[in-house]
Scaffold this active site. Structure first.
Site, short mmCIF file in Angstrom:
data_model
loop_
_atom_site.label_atom_id
_atom_site.label_comp_id
_atom_site.label_asym_id
_atom_site.label_seq_id
_atom_site.Cartn_x
_atom_site.Cartn_y
_atom_site.Cartn_z
N PRO A 1 0.81 -1.21 0.00
CG PRO A 1 -0.13 -1.11 2.13
CD PRO A 1 0.68 -1.98 1.24
CD GLU A 2 4.49 2.42 -3.40
OE1 GLU A 2 4.64 3.49 -4.02
OE2 GLU A 2 5.12 1.40 -3.68
#
Length: 302
Positions: free
Chosen positions: A2-3
């Site tokens: 998750p960015e």
DNA sequence: ATTGGCGCCTGAAAGC
DNA sequence: TGCTTTCAGGCGCCAA
């Protein structure tokens, strides 16, 4: 992983269910994630109405009426799952029920937090935070979350118009570190991770190994490069958010998962493959910078 | 002041 | 085939 785009996609998914809802009960099934849960974690959430869901960089913020703001980070492997109380996923075929429960209990090992919520129309849902590696965390911010120590030092968001070539040049000016490291530094630009840094540098035709300060020198060439990089960063993030939004619609309907989605990347995890930049003819290489993989094409990225 | 490296943690994949 | 080792990575922390 998750960015920023994945976190934004999760925020949108949660918003649809949580905004305006009242928290009836919260289960914290262990004492900690990456950090211990705050004092009176469940007690302080129970009974509160969620007024809004926000995001700053890779942090989710849940605003509670008359209460603190809950700051959530997904870490490496955190995801949320939304389930309506009628449990429409359960198979009606009895032969499949065993496999269904087996799979569910296997995954539930890492269900660490469960929010039981009631919508303004009285619809009950469970929102479950699952995180196998437990790099995620949840904290309270008593005031505006931007003033919380964890968020106070964050740099500019790569969404919107704030990040342009001029600002990027001022951030990189005089820096000796390679571009890869500078773009990963959350105090400069907040929200990029290992994947989108490689993608943005490839789009801008800039080498991840290059000394950051060299694209912030006086002169036309450096200015063009900082413009190109700022534009590439914004575009790669905007494209990924758009892709997440479209996959979100389908994903939520099937099993309620709100994790992150496998987008297709131009360079990330494509070692040995031909560079897809028109007319380049090079191949993607993997190098290690500060212990992390970087993917790039040495033929077109200078 | 900057910059690089480690450790946290688990599951998947590679190695023997 | 089955066990062991390596790798993945966000981020706080420490050290140079």
């Amino acid at each position: 992983m998750p960015e920023l785009p994945e976190v934004e996609t999760v925020r949108r998914g949660l918003q649809a269910v949580l905004e305006g809802a009242r928290i009836a009960r919260v289960e914290a099934r262990r004492p900690d994630l990456r950090f211990p849960f705050p004092e009176k974690f469940s007690e302080r959430l129970t009974g509160k109405t969620i007024t809004a869901l926000g995001r700053r960089a890779k942090y989710l913020t849940m605003y509670l009426a008359g209460g603190p703001v809950l700051i959530c980070h997904l870490g490496m492997s955190g995801s949320f799952r939304i389930e309506m109380s009628d449990d429409s996923e359960m198979p009606d075929n009895s032969e499949m029920l065993g496999a269904f429960y087996h799979e569910r209990s296997k995954n539930a090992v890492h269900d660490h937090v469960v929010f039981h919520v009631v919508s303004p129309k009285g619809v009950r849902s469970r929102v479950t935070f699952n995180d196998p590696r437990r790099f995620g965390f949840m904290l309270f911010s008593e005031g505006a979350p931007d003033t919380h120590p964890m968020l106070a030092g964050l740099g500019v968001e790569p969404t919107g118009n704030a990040l342009d070539g001029g600002l990027l040049a001022s951030l990189l000016k005089g820096r000796k570190s390679p571009l890869k490291a500078a773009l990963l530094d959350q105090r400069l630009i907040a929200g990029l991770g290992n994947i989108y840094v490689s993608e943005a540098l490839w789009r801008a035709s800039l080498s991840p190994l290059r000394e950051s300060g060299t694209i912030a020198k006086p002169g036309k060439k450096a200015r063009q490069q900082s413009d190109a990089l700022a534009e590439a960063i914004r575009a790669v993030i905007a494209d990924a958010i758009a892709a997440g939004g479209s996959s979100l619609r389908d994903y939520v309907q099937t099993d309620g998962s709100l994790g992150y989605f496998q987008h297709s990347f131009a360079v990330y995890d494509r070692e040995g493959e031909p560079c897809s930049k028109h007319g380049c003819g090079g191949h993607i290489e993997r190098v290690v910078q500060s212990g992390r993989s970087t993917f790039y094409c040495r033929t077109c990225q200078m």
